[in-house]
Structure formats: structure tokens, C-alpha cells
Design a protein around this motif. Structure first.
Motif, PDB file in Angstrom:
ATOM      1  N   ALA A 134       0.832  -1.210   0.000  1.00  0.00           N
ATOM      2  CA  ALA A 134       0.000   0.000   0.000  1.00  0.00           C
ATOM      3  C   ALA A 134       0.862   1.254   0.000  1.00  0.00           C
ATOM      4  O   ALA A 134       0.570   2.217  -0.722  1.00  0.00           O
ATOM      5  CB  ALA A 134      -0.939   0.000   1.202  1.00  0.00           C
ATOM      6  N   VAL A 135       1.917   1.257   0.794  1.00  0.00           N
ATOM      7  CA  VAL A 135       2.814   2.416   0.861  1.00  0.00           C
ATOM      8  C   VAL A 135       3.505   2.626  -0.478  1.00  0.00           C
ATOM      9  O   VAL A 135       3.586   3.757  -0.980  1.00  0.00           O
ATOM     10  CB  VAL A 135       3.849   2.244   1.993  1.00  0.00           C
ATOM     11  N   THR A 136       3.991   1.547  -1.061  1.00  0.00           N
ATOM     12  CA  THR A 136       4.681   1.651  -2.346  1.00  0.00           C
ATOM     13  C   THR A 136       3.754   2.216  -3.415  1.00  0.00           C
ATOM     14  O   THR A 136       4.112   3.143  -4.147  1.00  0.00           O
ATOM     15  CB  THR A 136       5.202   0.270  -2.789  1.00  0.00           C
ATOM     16  N   VAL A 137       2.546   1.668  -3.503  1.00  0.00           N
ATOM     17  CA  VAL A 137       1.582   2.126  -4.509  1.00  0.00           C
ATOM     18  C   VAL A 137       1.178   3.577  -4.240  1.00  0.00           C
ATOM     19  O   VAL A 137       1.125   4.401  -5.156  1.00  0.00           O
ATOM     20  CB  VAL A 137       0.357   1.190  -4.554  1.00  0.00           C
ATOM     21  N   ALA A 138       0.905   3.908  -2.973  1.00  0.00           N
ATOM     22  CA  ALA A 138       0.495   5.276  -2.638  1.00  0.00           C
ATOM     23  C   ALA A 138       1.596   6.278  -2.963  1.00  0.00           C
ATOM     24  O   ALA A 138       1.317   7.364  -3.479  1.00  0.00           O
ATOM     25  CB  ALA A 138       0.121   5.360  -1.155  1.00  0.00           C
ATOM     26  N   ASN A 139       2.842   5.923  -2.680  1.00  0.00           N
ATOM     27  CA  ASN A 139       3.957   6.824  -3.010  1.00  0.00           C
ATOM     28  C   ASN A 139       4.104   7.007  -4.515  1.00  0.00           C
ATOM     29  O   ASN A 139       4.352   8.115  -4.991  1.00  0.00           O
ATOM     30  CB  ASN A 139       5.264   6.302  -2.412  1.00  0.00           C
ATOM     31  N   MET A 140       3.953   5.916  -5.255  1.00  0.00           N
ATOM     32  CA  MET A 140       4.067   6.011  -6.712  1.00  0.00           C
ATOM     33  C   MET A 140       2.941   6.871  -7.288  1.00  0.00           C
ATOM     34  O   MET A 140       3.163   7.673  -8.194  1.00  0.00           O
ATOM     35  CB  MET A 140       4.071   4.612  -7.328  1.00  0.00           C
ATOM     36  N   ILE A 141       1.729   6.708  -6.745  1.00  0.00           N
ATOM     37  CA  ILE A 141       0.599   7.507  -7.226  1.00  0.00           C
ATOM     38  C   ILE A 141       0.795   8.973  -6.855  1.00  0.00           C
ATOM     39  O   ILE A 141       0.474   9.864  -7.641  1.00  0.00           O
ATOM     40  CB  ILE A 141      -0.735   6.956  -6.676  1.00  0.00           C
ATOM     41  N   ALA A 142       1.323   9.225  -5.665  1.00  0.00           N
ATOM     42  CA  ALA A 142       1.567  10.606  -5.248  1.00  0.00           C
ATOM     43  C   ALA A 142       2.593  11.279  -6.154  1.00  0.00           C
ATOM     44  O   ALA A 142       2.491  12.479  -6.429  1.00  0.00           O
ATOM     45  CB  ALA A 142       2.045  10.649  -3.802  1.00  0.00           C
ATOM     46  N   ASN A 143       3.567  10.520  -6.637  1.00  0.00           N
ATOM     47  CA  ASN A 143       4.585  11.080  -7.525  1.00  0.00           C
ATOM     48  C   ASN A 143       4.068  11.321  -8.936  1.00  0.00           C
ATOM     49  O   ASN A 143       4.544  12.218  -9.625  1.00  0.00           O
ATOM     50  CB  ASN A 143       5.805  10.161  -7.588  1.00  0.00           C
ATOM     51  N   ASP A 144       3.115  10.512  -9.397  1.00  0.00           N
ATOM     52  CA  ASP A 144       2.578  10.645 -10.755  1.00  0.00           C
ATOM     53  C   ASP A 144       1.080  10.337 -10.765  1.00  0.00           C
ATOM     54  O   ASP A 144       0.666   9.253 -11.175  1.00  0.00           O
ATOM     55  CB  ASP A 144       3.329   9.695 -11.701  1.00  0.00           C
ATOM     56  N   PRO A 145       0.249  11.274 -10.301  1.00  0.00           N
ATOM     57  CA  PRO A 145      -1.189  11.023 -10.207  1.00  0.00           C
ATOM     58  C   PRO A 145      -1.850  10.692 -11.546  1.00  0.00           C
ATOM     59  O   PRO A 145      -2.828   9.956 -11.585  1.00  0.00           O
ATOM     60  CB  PRO A 145      -1.757  12.319  -9.638  1.00  0.00           C
ATOM     61  N   ALA A 146      -1.321  11.206 -12.632  1.00  0.00           N
ATOM     62  CA  ALA A 146      -1.925  10.954 -13.932  1.00  0.00           C
ATOM     63  C   ALA A 146      -1.812   9.486 -14.336  1.00  0.00           C
ATOM     64  O   ALA A 146      -2.633   8.987 -15.108  1.00  0.00           O
ATOM     65  CB  ALA A 146      -1.269  11.839 -14.994  1.00  0.00           C
ATOM     66  N   ALA A 147      -0.824   8.784 -13.814  1.00  0.00           N
ATOM     67  CA  ALA A 147      -0.606   7.379 -14.168  1.00  0.00           C
ATOM     68  C   ALA A 147      -1.153   6.434 -13.091  1.00  0.00           C
ATOM     69  O   ALA A 147      -0.724   5.292 -12.993  1.00  0.00           O
ATOM     70  CB  ALA A 147       0.877   7.135 -14.368  1.00  0.00           C
ATOM     71  N   ALA A 148      -2.106   6.889 -12.303  1.00  0.00           N
ATOM     72  CA  ALA A 148      -2.623   6.097 -11.179  1.00  0.00           C
ATOM     73  C   ALA A 148      -3.169   4.745 -11.628  1.00  0.00           C
ATOM     74  O   ALA A 148      -2.871   3.715 -11.016  1.00  0.00           O
ATOM     75  CB  ALA A 148      -3.690   6.877 -10.426  1.00  0.00           C
ATOM     76  N   ASP A 149      -3.973   4.738 -12.679  1.00  0.00           N
ATOM     77  CA  ASP A 149      -4.552   3.474 -13.143  1.00  0.00           C
ATOM     78  C   ASP A 149      -3.475   2.503 -13.614  1.00  0.00           C
ATOM     79  O   ASP A 149      -3.544   1.305 -13.334  1.00  0.00           O
ATOM     80  CB  ASP A 149      -5.568   3.726 -14.265  1.00  0.00           C
ATOM     81  N   LYS A 150      -2.471   3.003 -14.295  1.00  0.00           N
ATOM     82  CA  LYS A 150      -1.379   2.155 -14.770  1.00  0.00           C
ATOM     83  C   LYS A 150      -0.590   1.597 -13.573  1.00  0.00           C
ATOM     84  O   LYS A 150      -0.236   0.422 -13.551  1.00  0.00           O
ATOM     85  CB  LYS A 150      -0.454   2.961 -15.677  1.00  0.00           C
ATOM     86  N   ILE A 151      -0.332   2.437 -12.584  1.00  0.00           N
ATOM     87  CA  ILE A 151       0.404   2.006 -11.390  1.00  0.00           C
ATOM     88  C   ILE A 151      -0.381   0.928 -10.653  1.00  0.00           C
ATOM     89  O   ILE A 151       0.178  -0.096 -10.236  1.00  0.00           O
ATOM     90  CB  ILE A 151       0.685   3.213 -10.470  1.00  0.00           C
ATOM     91  N   LEU A 152      -1.682   1.139 -10.497  1.00  0.00           N
ATOM     92  CA  LEU A 152      -2.520   0.152  -9.826  1.00  0.00           C
ATOM     93  C   LEU A 152      -2.548  -1.160 -10.600  1.00  0.00           C
ATOM     94  O   LEU A 152      -2.468  -2.247 -10.011  1.00  0.00           O
ATOM     95  CB  LEU A 152      -3.942   0.690  -9.643  1.00  0.00           C
ATOM     96  N   ASP A 153      -2.626  -1.064 -11.919  1.00  0.00           N
ATOM     97  CA  ASP A 153      -2.652  -2.259 -12.756  1.00  0.00           C
ATOM     98  C   ASP A 153      -1.347  -3.044 -12.625  1.00  0.00           C
ATOM     99  O   ASP A 153      -1.362  -4.266 -12.513  1.00  0.00           O
ATOM    100  CB  ASP A 153      -2.907  -1.865 -14.217  1.00  0.00           C
ATOM    101  N   GLU A 154      -0.204  -2.342 -12.618  1.00  0.00           N
ATOM    102  CA  GLU A 154       1.093  -2.999 -12.480  1.00  0.00           C
ATOM    103  C   GLU A 154       1.232  -3.676 -11.115  1.00  0.00           C
ATOM    104  O   GLU A 154       1.930  -4.675 -10.979  1.00  0.00           O
ATOM    105  CB  GLU A 154       2.225  -1.997 -12.677  1.00  0.00           C
TER     106      GLU A 154
END
Length: 120
Positions: A69-89
Motif C-alpha cells: 500500500a505504501v509503495t503504490v500510494a507513493n508512486m501515485i503521489a509522484n505521478d497522479p496521472a498514471a494512477a490506473d497504470k500504477i494500480l494495474d502494475e
């Protein structure tokens, strides 16, 4: 998407604020009282934690769910536009990520470790 994540994270922060915490003022007073009592301390001996920097904090081992959860949340915070891609990965979708955050928020220990990891 941004609204859901923001709402979820704000809810988690509020939940963490409601958790029982030790009073930091008492802890500081106890540490000060302990050091004042050692007036005849041997200057040649080093304290056990002298090799560590003052701001070093030993991080406890994270629960795999919290770590993800922390890893995903940090990645989304760094690039909100790619949230769906980050979640999918990460093998998640918006609902499963939100569910994971709620599960973490329900457990005080997991909530505490999540908050510490997010601050770091």
C-alpha cells in the motif's frame, strides 16, 4: 480518481489521529531525568547508540500489505496521472486499493506502520 484517493488517505489520517499514542512529553521528561542522574558518568565509555546518527530510526518490518500500500500510494503521489497504470502494475484496481487501505485503517498497528512508512 484523485478525489477517491484523497478521501481515502484523509480518512486514514483521521483514523490514525484517533489511535492511542504515548505522551511524548512524558517520554522526554523521563529521558532528561535519567541523564541528569548520571553526574559521575565515565567519559571514556560510549553510549550503546553512539554509532547511530541522531535522526536514525530503526524501522520495524512492515506487513506485506502495508508495504504494498505504501509503495503504490507513493508512486501515485509522484505521478497522479498514471494512477490506473500504477494500480494495474501492482495487480490492483481502484476498489481493491481502497479496500486494502480500509483494512489497514481498521488495524491500529497496521495504521501506525503505514503512517510511519508514508512519512519516511
Amino acid at each position: 480518481m484523485r478525489t477517491i484517493i484523497t478521501t481515502t488517505l484523509m480518512g486514514l489520517v483521521l483514523t490514525l489521529g484517533a489511535c492511542d499514542k504515548a505522551d511524548p512529553a512524558k517520554t522526554d521528561k523521563q529521558a532528561t531525568a535519567d541523564t541528569k542522574g548520571d553526574k559521575k558518568a565515565d567519559p571514556t565509555t560510549k553510549p550503546a547508540d553512539a554509532d547511530k546518527p541522531d535522526d536514525a530510526v530503526e524501522a520495524p518490518a512492515l506487513d506485506p500489505k502495508v508495504e504494498k500500500a505504501v509503495t503504490v500510494a507513493n508512486m501515485i503521489a509522484n505521478d497522479p496521472a498514471a494512477a490506473d497504470k500504477i494500480l494495474d502494475e501492482a495487480g490492483l484496481d481502484r476498489e481493491s486499493f481502497e479496500t486494502m487501505l480500509y483494512e489497514i485503517a481498521r488495524d491500529p498497528e497496521l495504521s501506525k506502520s503505514y503512517a510511519i512508512a508514508r512519512e519516511a
